[in-house]
Structures are given as C-alpha cells and as structure tokens.
Motif scaffolding. Structure first.
Motif, PDB file in Angstrom:
ATOM      1  N   HIS A   1      30.241 -25.568 -69.171  1.00  0.00           N
ATOM      2  CA  HIS A   1      30.966 -26.455 -68.268  1.00  0.00           C
ATOM      3  C   HIS A   1      31.601 -27.606 -69.048  1.00  0.00           C
ATOM      4  N   ASP A   2      31.275 -27.691 -70.351  1.00  0.00           N
ATOM      5  CA  ASP A   2      31.681 -28.816 -71.192  1.00  0.00           C
ATOM      6  C   ASP A   2      33.056 -28.549 -71.799  1.00  0.00           C
ATOM      7  N   VAL A   3      34.069 -29.257 -71.312  1.00  0.00           N
ATOM      8  CA  VAL A   3      35.443 -29.039 -71.762  1.00  0.00           C
ATOM      9  C   VAL A   3      35.592 -29.284 -73.266  1.00  0.00           C
ATOM     10  N   SER A   4      34.792 -30.186 -73.823  1.00  0.00           N
ATOM     11  CA  SER A   4      34.919 -30.507 -75.249  1.00  0.00           C
ATOM     12  C   SER A   4      34.501 -29.354 -76.151  1.00  0.00           C
ATOM     13  N   LEU A   5      33.813 -28.345 -75.592  1.00  0.00           N
ATOM     14  CA  LEU A   5      33.340 -27.226 -76.407  1.00  0.00           C
ATOM     15  C   LEU A   5      34.334 -26.065 -76.458  1.00  0.00           C
ATOM     16  N   LYS A   6      35.376 -26.115 -75.638  1.00  0.00           N
ATOM     17  CA  LYS A   6      36.275 -24.965 -75.587  1.00  0.00           C
ATOM     18  C   LYS A   6      37.060 -24.772 -76.882  1.00  0.00           C
ATOM     19  N   LYS A   7      37.136 -25.828 -77.706  1.00  0.00           N
ATOM     20  CA  LYS A   7      37.877 -25.736 -78.967  1.00  0.00           C
ATOM     21  C   LYS A   7      37.235 -24.749 -79.949  1.00  0.00           C
ATOM     22  N   TYR A   8      35.964 -24.407 -79.729  1.00  0.00           N
ATOM     23  CA  TYR A   8      35.278 -23.497 -80.652  1.00  0.00           C
ATOM     24  C   TYR A   8      35.595 -22.032 -80.366  1.00  0.00           C
ATOM     25  N   GLY A   9      36.217 -21.754 -79.226  1.00  0.00           N
ATOM     26  CA  GLY A   9      36.527 -20.370 -78.883  1.00  0.00           C
ATOM     27  C   GLY A   9      37.865 -19.920 -79.445  1.00  0.00           C
ATOM     28  N   ASP A  10      37.992 -18.609 -79.661  1.00  0.00           N
ATOM     29  CA  ASP A  10      39.303 -18.043 -79.993  1.00  0.00           C
ATOM     30  C   ASP A  10      40.185 -18.040 -78.754  1.00  0.00           C
ATOM     31  N   ARG A  11      39.523 -17.872 -77.605  1.00  0.00           N
ATOM     32  CA  ARG A  11      40.231 -17.788 -76.335  1.00  0.00           C
ATOM     33  C   ARG A  11      39.354 -18.382 -75.260  1.00  0.00           C
ATOM     34  N   VAL A  12      39.998 -18.965 -74.242  1.00  0.00           N
ATOM     35  CA  VAL A  12      39.275 -19.596 -73.134  1.00  0.00           C
ATOM     36  C   VAL A  12      39.826 -19.040 -71.828  1.00  0.00           C
ATOM     37  N   ILE A  13      38.916 -18.580 -70.949  1.00  0.00           N
ATOM     38  CA  ILE A  13      39.352 -18.209 -69.610  1.00  0.00           C
ATOM     39  C   ILE A  13      38.692 -19.150 -68.606  1.00  0.00           C
ATOM     40  N   HIS A  14      39.431 -19.482 -67.566  1.00  0.00           N
ATOM     41  CA  HIS A  14      38.944 -20.377 -66.513  1.00  0.00           C
ATOM     42  C   HIS A  14      38.805 -19.567 -65.224  1.00  0.00           C
ATOM     43  N   LEU A  15      37.614 -19.630 -64.631  1.00  0.00           N
ATOM     44  CA  LEU A  15      37.353 -18.937 -63.375  1.00  0.00           C
ATOM     45  C   LEU A  15      37.342 -19.919 -62.212  1.00  0.00           C
ATOM     46  N   SER A  16      37.786 -19.452 -61.062  1.00  0.00           N
ATOM     47  CA  SER A  16      37.678 -20.204 -59.820  1.00  0.00           C
ATOM     48  C   SER A  16      37.599 -19.198 -58.686  1.00  0.00           C
ATOM     49  N   SER A  17      36.608 -19.355 -57.827  1.00  0.00           N
ATOM     50  CA  SER A  17      36.414 -18.440 -56.695  1.00  0.00           C
ATOM     51  C   SER A  17      36.379 -16.983 -57.137  1.00  0.00           C
ATOM     52  N   GLY A  18      35.748 -16.732 -58.277  1.00  0.00           N
ATOM     53  CA  GLY A  18      35.570 -15.369 -58.744  1.00  0.00           C
ATOM     54  C   GLY A  18      36.792 -14.725 -59.357  1.00  0.00           C
ATOM     55  N   MET A  19      37.820 -15.528 -59.667  1.00  0.00           N
ATOM     56  CA  MET A  19      39.048 -14.985 -60.260  1.00  0.00           C
ATOM     57  C   MET A  19      39.420 -15.776 -61.504  1.00  0.00           C
ATOM     58  N   ILE A  20      40.071 -15.099 -62.460  1.00  0.00           N
ATOM     59  CA  ILE A  20      40.606 -15.798 -63.629  1.00  0.00           C
ATOM     60  C   ILE A  20      41.901 -16.488 -63.204  1.00  0.00           C
ATOM     61  N   VAL A  21      41.916 -17.808 -63.309  1.00  0.00           N
ATOM     62  CA  VAL A  21      43.076 -18.565 -62.856  1.00  0.00           C
ATOM     63  C   VAL A  21      43.887 -19.143 -64.018  1.00  0.00           C
ATOM     64  N   LYS A  22      43.310 -19.112 -65.228  1.00  0.00           N
ATOM     65  CA  LYS A  22      44.003 -19.659 -66.380  1.00  0.00           C
ATOM     66  C   LYS A  22      43.402 -19.066 -67.640  1.00  0.00           C
ATOM     67  N   GLU A  23      44.246 -18.892 -68.661  1.00  0.00           N
ATOM     68  CA  GLU A  23      43.778 -18.408 -69.949  1.00  0.00           C
ATOM     69  C   GLU A  23      44.474 -19.194 -71.049  1.00  0.00           C
ATOM     70  N   GLU A  24      43.692 -19.586 -72.062  1.00  0.00           N
ATOM     71  CA  GLU A  24      44.226 -20.346 -73.181  1.00  0.00           C
ATOM     72  C   GLU A  24      43.832 -19.657 -74.493  1.00  0.00           C
ATOM     73  N   SER A  25      44.654 -19.832 -75.515  1.00  0.00           N
ATOM     74  CA  SER A  25      44.343 -19.316 -76.834  1.00  0.00           C
ATOM     75  C   SER A  25      44.268 -20.465 -77.822  1.00  0.00           C
ATOM     76  N   ASN A  26      43.295 -20.419 -78.717  1.00  0.00           N
ATOM     77  CA  ASN A  26      43.161 -21.448 -79.750  1.00  0.00           C
ATOM     78  C   ASN A  26      43.660 -20.972 -81.107  1.00  0.00           C
ATOM     79  N   ASP A  27      44.372 -19.856 -81.114  1.00  0.00           N
ATOM     80  CA  ASP A  27      44.910 -19.344 -82.388  1.00  0.00           C
ATOM     81  C   ASP A  27      45.962 -20.315 -82.943  1.00  0.00           C
TER      82      ASP A  27
END
Length: 239
Positions: free
Chosen positions: A213-239
């Motif tokens: 749930h910690d937004v500051s940790l998303k930088k460690y991922g290659d990719r980030v997906i955001h879920l809401s109401s059981g659906m992927i609503v956003k996707e980010e790449s850290n490449d």
C-alpha cells in the motif's frame, strides 16, 4: 505485449472471484488479465478491498478463481494451468515452485534462524547435507550469516522478516509472492527490506509479485499495476 508470449512465466486471463459475506456478494476480482516475464518484479497496489491479496493468492496457488485461467511456465518450458489442478496438485505446485513472504513473519519461536529456514527446505526433499548447505548459503546472501543460531526473540523485526525471506528463497522458487512485507517495519527498514528482496530474487532467479500500500515502494518494481474494485485501472513501467 500479447498474452501468452514465449517469454511469459505467468499468464493470467480474465480472472473472476467473488465471496459471500452474509447476504452480500463481494466481487474481489472482476476480469483481471496480466502476464509476467521471467525475472520481472511486479508491484501490485490499490486500496483495501481492491483485490490485491486475492490476485497474488491466485498466482501463488493458494486460491482458485471462479472463472478465468492462470498458466505458469515451469523449468524446461513445462506449463501448468493452476485452475485445473486438484487441491493435492496445488499443494505440490506451491511446495516446489513458490516462496511466500507475508506481513507477519510466522517464525517458529523455539527454532533458530537456520532451523526455521531448513523447515522450508525439507518440503522439496533435499538431502540433509544439501539442505544445510542451501540454508547457510541463503542466510549469508541476505546478510544473516552470523545469526544462524539466533532465535526469533533475539532478532529485530527487520531481521525476522529477513529470515522469512530466506525461508522463501531457500527453495529457489520460480515465483516469489510478497504480501505487504513492510507492514511491521519502520520506513527505513522497510525500504532496506524491499531492496534486499529485489537483489536476492535476482540472485536466485525468482520472478516477484509484491503487494504494497506504500506508494514510496513502487519505484523498486519493473512494473506497477493499480487495482480498484477488482480491476486493473492503471499500469506503470519503471524501465
């Protein structure tokens, strides 16, 4: 990126899962599709109740969807459809292929750090000498080579979580499922923990799915997906 490409280690297609809470139906997953490449570090984010833990439980073979499919490619290109496995087969899949790190360490207090790790190694039928060799190797890799004989009560919270990580990695799992690993840690220790998960998973060749749930940790991922109401609503790449 097409679903089911040759490089994919996990392919999730159109997952649906609902739970009954009394007279209320909670739709935990509502048509989730994604794929993971070998060695990728995926971060899953979203508010409480968005379906994060349900999704990783499906990928890790803890739970099964109501509909949809989960295809996992194992060593030598062998692939399994998790949704088609029996409970016994799912247990075997988890033991041989998946490491888990949760918010709560769940270490056995009467066992030392090395003994806690050895318990996980026993699940994959290693010889006693190989089990001890791997246990020492993984505890040294995570920086606890000098705490092999320490009991959980003699370790800090961060060190206990690191033992839990070592316990997950000792199997050299194809998949590493990490659910809120910093929930019991302070901010500095939490960041150090995720950095360690990142570096050691690369060393041992694991593909990682981490819920936080910690937004500051998303930088460690290659990719980030955001879920809401059981659906992927956003996707980010850290490449």
């Amino acid at each position: 990126m097409s679903l089911g490409s040759d490089e994919s280690v996990v392919v999730v297609q159109d997952l649906h899962k609902a739970y009954s809470l009394g007279s209320t139906i909670v739709r935990a997953l509502n048509g989730v599709s994604l794929e993971l490449k070998q060695g990728e570090f995926l971060v899953v984010m979203g508010p409480s109740g968005s379906g994060k833990s349900t999704l990783v439980n499906m990928i890790g073979g803890i739970d099964k969807p109501d509909s949809g499919s989960i295809l996992v490619t194992l060593n030598e290109g062998n692939a399994v459809h998790l949704n088609e496995l029996s409970p016994k087969e799912l247990t075997r899949f988890r033991r041989q292929n998946v490491g888990f790190v949760f918010q709560f360490y769940s270490l056995i207090p009467t066992l030392t750090a090395s003994e806690n790790v050895e318990l996980a190694a026993e699940l994959i039928d290693l010889s006693n000498s190989e089990m001890k060799k791997r246990t020492k190797e993984v505890l040294e890799a995570v920086g606890l080579g000098d705490r092999l004989d320490s009991f959980p009560s003699q370790l800090s919270g961060g060190e206990r979580q690191i033992v839990a990580l070592a316990r997950a990695l000792v199997k050299r799992p194809k998949l590493l499922i990490v659910d809120e690993p910093t929930g019991q840690l302070d901010e500095k220790t939490g960041h150090e923990m995720v950095q360690l998960i990142r570096s050691t998973s690369e060393q041992f060749g694991s593909t990682v799915v981490m819920v936080t749930h910690d937004v500051s940790l998303k930088k460690y991922g290659d990719r980030v997906i955001h879920l809401s109401s059981g659906m992927i609503v956003k996707e980010e790449s850290n490449d």
